[in-house]
Each structure stands twice: as C-alpha cells, then as structure tokens.
Scaffold this active site. Structure first.
Site, mmCIF file in Angstrom:
data_model
loop_
_atom_site.group_PDB
_atom_site.id
_atom_site.type_symbol
_atom_site.label_atom_id
_atom_site.label_comp_id
_atom_site.label_asym_id
_atom_site.label_seq_id
_atom_site.Cartn_x
_atom_site.Cartn_y
_atom_site.Cartn_z
ATOM 1 N N ILE A 99 -26.760 30.419 54.691
ATOM 2 C CA ILE A 99 -25.751 30.519 53.645
ATOM 3 C C ILE A 99 -24.422 29.977 54.159
ATOM 4 O O ILE A 99 -24.162 30.015 55.361
ATOM 5 C CB ILE A 99 -25.633 31.986 53.149
ATOM 6 C CG1 ILE A 99 -24.667 32.106 51.968
ATOM 7 C CG2 ILE A 99 -25.299 32.927 54.275
ATOM 8 C CD1 ILE A 99 -24.679 33.484 51.283
ATOM 9 N N CYS A 100 -23.620 29.460 53.238
ATOM 10 C CA CYS A 100 -22.255 29.029 53.499
ATOM 11 C C CYS A 100 -22.236 27.806 54.425
ATOM 12 O O CYS A 100 -22.771 26.762 54.077
ATOM 13 C CB CYS A 100 -21.444 30.200 54.052
ATOM 14 S SG CYS A 100 -19.657 29.971 54.054
ATOM 15 N N ALA A 101 -21.648 27.919 55.598
ATOM 16 C CA ALA A 101 -21.591 26.803 56.545
ATOM 17 C C ALA A 101 -22.818 26.719 57.442
ATOM 18 O O ALA A 101 -23.032 25.710 58.120
ATOM 19 C CB ALA A 101 -20.336 26.915 57.411
ATOM 20 N N SER A 146 -27.781 29.029 50.346
ATOM 21 C CA SER A 146 -26.842 29.519 49.348
ATOM 22 C C SER A 146 -25.438 29.080 49.740
ATOM 23 O O SER A 146 -25.211 28.604 50.856
ATOM 24 C CB SER A 146 -26.953 31.036 49.220
ATOM 25 O OG SER A 146 -26.222 31.512 48.119
#
Length: 182
Positions: A99-101, A146
């Site tokens: 998720i994210c980075a 995500s």
C-alpha cells in the site's frame, strides 16, 4: 491455518500497518508484525512492538503485507533479504500486498512485471514495470495494492476477502458499509 506477515521497517505508515493488523485479527486470521527491530517507529513517531524480528524468511506465511510511509517503504525496498523472500513467495504462488509507497519494493523485487497496480499519487513515476491504475485497491492475480492511508480499510477488507474471509460481514459490523467506505 492462514498466516499473514505485516512487515515493519522504521518510518512505516501507522494507519496502513495497524489497520491491516486490526482487521485481520477481527476476521480471525493469524497476523504477525515482523519488525526490522523489536521496537519499530512509524513515520508519525508512534512506536510499535513487533511480534518477531525479521530473520530473512517468510516461508511460514501465505501473505506478506508491506505498509507504505517514508522512509519505511524505502527501508523495505532496500532490504536485499526481503527482495529474495518476495521473489520466493511469488514463485510459490503466495499472495503479496503493498500500500501507498510500498509498491516501490515490489518493483525492485520484480513482482510488478506484467501486473496492474496502484500506489500513492506520484510514486508510480518511480516504478518501471507493471501498469499503474488509479483505483482504491487493485488485485492482479496474487498481487494486491492500494493507494494510501485513506484506503487502508478498503485494502484490509480486500485482504480478508482474498484469504477467504467474510469481508462484507466484517465491513458491515465495523459500519464501513454505512456509507463511510464510499
């Protein structure tokens, strides 16, 4: 029994990691926080005690989850042992989530080759392989990605679903389906 590892490197995004751990526990899924150290500090200075210290092996896990946050995602990406463990998990047909980075770690490990993925806005420019799609959660085979802190619940529910749990019942019990997840 299904087992999940949530990897914690210093600088991890607390919401992304702990939301996943909480939701998986509520779903009755065994979930362990694997820390690069016993006490790991997130990107917002919240310290968490890991269940285990990272020993370079993920053999006992059916799913590994990589939270984002900076510099947590780069710390995950730069760990050669994790790159090898992710590649082994992919070869064995196990699930891998980020998720994210954190998809930058999947990129370095070669996990995103020929895969669709999502990530935090702008991080896609650091990823050379795969096809970026701006969606809340993207599932491509055994790879689940995500976008960021605000998508952590949707991500966690998708992980429950992918592992065969009743994510709809859980989301309803947590009031997510009352319009908060829209």
């Amino acid at each position: 029994m299904t087992k999940v590892a949530v990897m914690l490197a210093n600088g991890f995004e607390e919401i992304e990691a702990l939301t996943v751990v909480d939701v998986l526990h509520r779903a009755g899924i065994t979930c362990e926080m694997i820390g690069f150290e016993k006490i790991v500090t997130g990107s917002h200075d919240i310290s968490v005690q890991a269940d285990q210290i990272w020993d370079g092996k993920l053999d006992d896990y059916d799913l590994v989850v990589l939270p984002g946050g900076m510099p947590g995602a780069t710390n995950l990406r730069d760990d050669d042992r994790l790159m090898l463990a992710l590649q082994k998990m992919q070869e064995e047909g196990k699930r891998i989530a980020a998720i994210c980075a954190a998809p930058i770690a999947l990129n370095r490990a070669g996990i995103l080759k020929d895969k669709q993925f999502t990530c935090y806005d702008g991080i896609e420019s650091d990823i050379e392989t795969g096809t970026y799609i701006k969606q809340t959660v993207v599932v491509d085979g055994k790879v689940i990605t995500s976008r960021g802190p605000a998508t952590a619940l949707a991500f966690a529910y998708e992980l429950v679903h992918q592992l065969g749990g009743d994510s709809d019942q859980l989301a309803t019990a947590m009031l997510y389906n009352d319009g908060y997840g829209d």
